[in-house]
Design a protein around this motif. Structure first.
Motif, PDB file in Angstrom:
ATOM      1  N   GLY A   1     -56.977 -36.432 -12.408  1.00  0.00           N
ATOM      2  CA  GLY A   1     -55.723 -37.057 -11.970  1.00  0.00           C
ATOM      3  C   GLY A   1     -55.870 -37.727 -10.616  1.00  0.00           C
ATOM      4  N   ILE A   2     -56.603 -37.089  -9.701  1.00  0.00           N
ATOM      5  CA  ILE A   2     -56.858 -37.669  -8.388  1.00  0.00           C
ATOM      6  C   ILE A   2     -57.584 -39.006  -8.533  1.00  0.00           C
ATOM      7  CG2 ILE A   2     -58.308 -37.414  -6.328  1.00  0.00           C
ATOM      8  CD1 ILE A   2     -55.910 -35.756  -5.972  1.00  0.00           C
ATOM      9  N   ALA A   3     -58.621 -39.028  -9.381  1.00  0.00           N
ATOM     10  CA  ALA A   3     -59.412 -40.243  -9.570  1.00  0.00           C
ATOM     11  C   ALA A   3     -58.553 -41.376 -10.130  1.00  0.00           C
ATOM     12  CB  ALA A   3     -60.594 -39.956 -10.498  1.00  0.00           C
ATOM     13  N   VAL A   4     -57.737 -41.060 -11.122  1.00  0.00           N
ATOM     14  CA  VAL A   4     -56.929 -42.110 -11.758  1.00  0.00           C
ATOM     15  C   VAL A   4     -55.897 -42.667 -10.789  1.00  0.00           C
ATOM     16  CG1 VAL A   4     -55.312 -42.611 -13.610  1.00  0.00           C
ATOM     17  CG2 VAL A   4     -57.285 -41.167 -14.065  1.00  0.00           C
ATOM     18  N   PHE A   5     -55.257 -41.806 -10.011  1.00  0.00           N
ATOM     19  CA  PHE A   5     -54.280 -42.304  -9.044  1.00  0.00           C
ATOM     20  C   PHE A   5     -54.958 -43.068  -7.908  1.00  0.00           C
ATOM     21  CE2 PHE A   5     -50.248 -39.631  -9.836  1.00  0.00           C
ATOM     22  CZ  PHE A   5     -49.643 -40.714 -10.444  1.00  0.00           C
ATOM     23  N   ALA A   6     -56.184 -42.672  -7.548  1.00  0.00           N
ATOM     24  CA  ALA A   6     -56.929 -43.449  -6.551  1.00  0.00           C
ATOM     25  C   ALA A   6     -57.214 -44.854  -7.085  1.00  0.00           C
ATOM     26  CB  ALA A   6     -58.231 -42.739  -6.195  1.00  0.00           C
ATOM     27  N   ILE A   7     -57.486 -44.947  -8.379  1.00  0.00           N
ATOM     28  CA  ILE A   7     -57.691 -46.261  -9.001  1.00  0.00           C
ATOM     29  C   ILE A   7     -56.425 -47.105  -8.897  1.00  0.00           C
ATOM     30  CG2 ILE A   7     -58.068 -47.434 -11.208  1.00  0.00           C
ATOM     31  CD1 ILE A   7     -59.961 -45.122 -11.964  1.00  0.00           C
ATOM     32  N   THR A   8     -55.274 -46.500  -9.155  1.00  0.00           N
ATOM     33  CA  THR A   8     -54.026 -47.270  -9.070  1.00  0.00           C
ATOM     34  C   THR A   8     -53.766 -47.741  -7.649  1.00  0.00           C
ATOM     35  OG1 THR A   8     -52.497 -45.414  -8.652  1.00  0.00           O
ATOM     36  CG2 THR A   8     -53.082 -45.868 -10.943  1.00  0.00           C
ATOM     37  N   GLY A   9     -54.083 -46.884  -6.664  1.00  0.00           N
ATOM     38  CA  GLY A   9     -53.927 -47.302  -5.275  1.00  0.00           C
ATOM     39  C   GLY A   9     -54.839 -48.468  -4.935  1.00  0.00           C
ATOM     40  N   THR A  10     -56.071 -48.424  -5.437  1.00  0.00           N
ATOM     41  CA  THR A  10     -57.021 -49.517  -5.202  1.00  0.00           C
ATOM     42  C   THR A  10     -56.557 -50.798  -5.876  1.00  0.00           C
ATOM     43  OG1 THR A  10     -58.806 -47.869  -5.133  1.00  0.00           O
ATOM     44  CG2 THR A  10     -59.440 -50.180  -5.375  1.00  0.00           C
ATOM     45  N   LEU A  11     -56.046 -50.685  -7.095  1.00  0.00           N
ATOM     46  CA  LEU A  11     -55.534 -51.868  -7.798  1.00  0.00           C
ATOM     47  C   LEU A  11     -54.355 -52.482  -7.055  1.00  0.00           C
ATOM     48  CD1 LEU A  11     -55.630 -50.614 -11.518  1.00  0.00           C
ATOM     49  CD2 LEU A  11     -57.083 -52.389 -10.493  1.00  0.00           C
ATOM     50  N   ALA A  12     -53.473 -51.629  -6.541  1.00  0.00           N
ATOM     51  CA  ALA A  12     -52.327 -52.136  -5.783  1.00  0.00           C
ATOM     52  C   ALA A  12     -52.786 -52.827  -4.507  1.00  0.00           C
ATOM     53  CB  ALA A  12     -51.369 -50.991  -5.461  1.00  0.00           C
ATOM     54  N   ALA A  13     -53.784 -52.251  -3.826  1.00  0.00           N
ATOM     55  CA  ALA A  13     -54.317 -52.867  -2.607  1.00  0.00           C
ATOM     56  C   ALA A  13     -54.980 -54.201  -2.915  1.00  0.00           C
ATOM     57  CB  ALA A  13     -55.321 -51.916  -1.946  1.00  0.00           C
ATOM     58  N   TRP A  14     -55.656 -54.275  -4.057  1.00  0.00           N
ATOM     59  CA  TRP A  14     -56.303 -55.531  -4.472  1.00  0.00           C
ATOM     60  C   TRP A  14     -55.257 -56.611  -4.722  1.00  0.00           C
ATOM     61  CZ3 TRP A  14     -56.088 -57.994  -9.370  1.00  0.00           C
ATOM     62  CH2 TRP A  14     -56.977 -59.050  -9.527  1.00  0.00           C
ATOM     63  N   ARG A  15     -54.176 -56.247  -5.376  1.00  0.00           N
ATOM     64  CA  ARG A  15     -53.119 -57.225  -5.662  1.00  0.00           C
ATOM     65  C   ARG A  15     -52.487 -57.743  -4.381  1.00  0.00           C
ATOM     66  NH1 ARG A  15     -49.206 -54.493  -9.998  1.00  0.00           N
ATOM     67  NH2 ARG A  15     -47.970 -56.305  -9.394  1.00  0.00           N
ATOM     68  N   LYS A  16     -52.443 -56.898  -3.343  1.00  0.00           N
ATOM     69  CA  LYS A  16     -51.864 -57.294  -2.061  1.00  0.00           C
ATOM     70  C   LYS A  16     -52.907 -57.858  -1.099  1.00  0.00           C
ATOM     71  CE  LYS A  16     -47.598 -56.177  -2.910  1.00  0.00           C
ATOM     72  NZ  LYS A  16     -46.498 -57.184  -2.898  1.00  0.00           N
ATOM     73  N   GLN A  17     -54.170 -57.993  -1.573  1.00  0.00           N
ATOM     74  CA  GLN A  17     -55.250 -58.573  -0.772  1.00  0.00           C
ATOM     75  C   GLN A  17     -55.445 -57.815   0.547  1.00  0.00           C
ATOM     76  OE1 GLN A  17     -57.330 -61.454  -1.885  1.00  0.00           O
ATOM     77  NE2 GLN A  17     -56.437 -60.393  -3.632  1.00  0.00           N
ATOM     78  N   MET A  18     -55.441 -56.474   0.490  1.00  0.00           N
ATOM     79  CA  MET A  18     -55.668 -55.660   1.686  1.00  0.00           C
ATOM     80  C   MET A  18     -57.153 -55.597   2.015  1.00  0.00           C
ATOM     81  SD  MET A  18     -53.054 -52.448   1.153  1.00  0.00           S
ATOM     82  CE  MET A  18     -51.297 -52.709   0.911  1.00  0.00           C
TER      83      MET A  18
END
Length: 209
Positions: A11-28
């Motif tokens: 679960g930690i890994a999957v939510f970390a993926i979602t955080g990374t995807l969100a950061a990518w969409r926001k060009q962080m």
């Protein structure tokens, strides 16, 4: 039980993926990626443990951060190789993480002597809090407040999990049933835009904004 720990790390890994995807969409930048991946992955569990008055799960276990950074790194590499991703990718991974976190949070609450009702609430909180922090930091309306079923699926999955255990199933089997039930309902809600309408459509004659 070792499988509980592995479920938690998954679960930690999957939510970390979602955080990374969100950061990518926001060009962080890289720091933003790590911050968003981390708060998404451990935010819900931290709030749950604080309310249960137990040691925060990641404080004495570096495996959580190793999992977060590994998941974020792999996601970054894949995103750099493929510059576009389907629009619903974030929602898909969020649904998987939600299913694992809700059930794990419910079980942890039960392990510490809470009532069934409180356990369901703690499981729901474990699932939604990290994603709420992620979406707020991205300046978006959190998924839990959007149209498709979200918190309801958490309550549903946690309730199915408890009822399955109450019926005599082992913890492992009950977890599988709870996770699959929550995930199926959440994915169906995303695909068919299932909602629980409250107010209906606004009447322009009444002067609502």
């Amino acid at each position: 039980m070792d499988y509980l720990h592995w479920f938690d790390l998954l679960g930690i890994a999957v939510f970390a993926i979602t955080g990374t995807l969100a950061a990518w969409r926001k060009q962080m930048d890289g720091f933003g990626v790590l911050v968003l991946a981390t708060v998404t992955a451990i935010g819900g569990g931290t709030l749950r443990d604080v309310l249960l008055d137990v040691p925060v799960v990641w404080m004495n276990n570096n495996n959580y951060f190793i999992t977060i950074f590994s998941a974020a790194l792999v996601t970054i590499v894949l995103l750099r190789r493929r510059m576009t991703i389907p629009n619903n990718t974030l929602q898909f991974f969020d649904a998987i993480g939600l299913a694992f976190f809700v059930i794990m949070g419910t079980q942890k609450a039960l392990d510490h002597g809470t009532s069934y009702f409180v356990a369901v609430m703690m499981g729901t909180m474990s699932g939604v809090a990290g994603g709420m922090i992620r979406d707020v930091l991205c300046r978006e309306i959190p998924m839990v407040f959007r149209g498709e079923l979200y918190a309801f699926t958490c309550i549903f999955g946690a309730t199915i999990y408890i009822l399955t255990q109450w019926a005599g199933a082992s913890t492992f089997i009950a977890m599988l049933i709870g996770i699959s039930s929550l995930l199926s309902l959440r994915l169906a809600a995303i695909k068919w835009q299932l909602t629980i309408p409250v107010f209906g459509k606004q009447n322009p004659d009444l002067g609502e904004p």
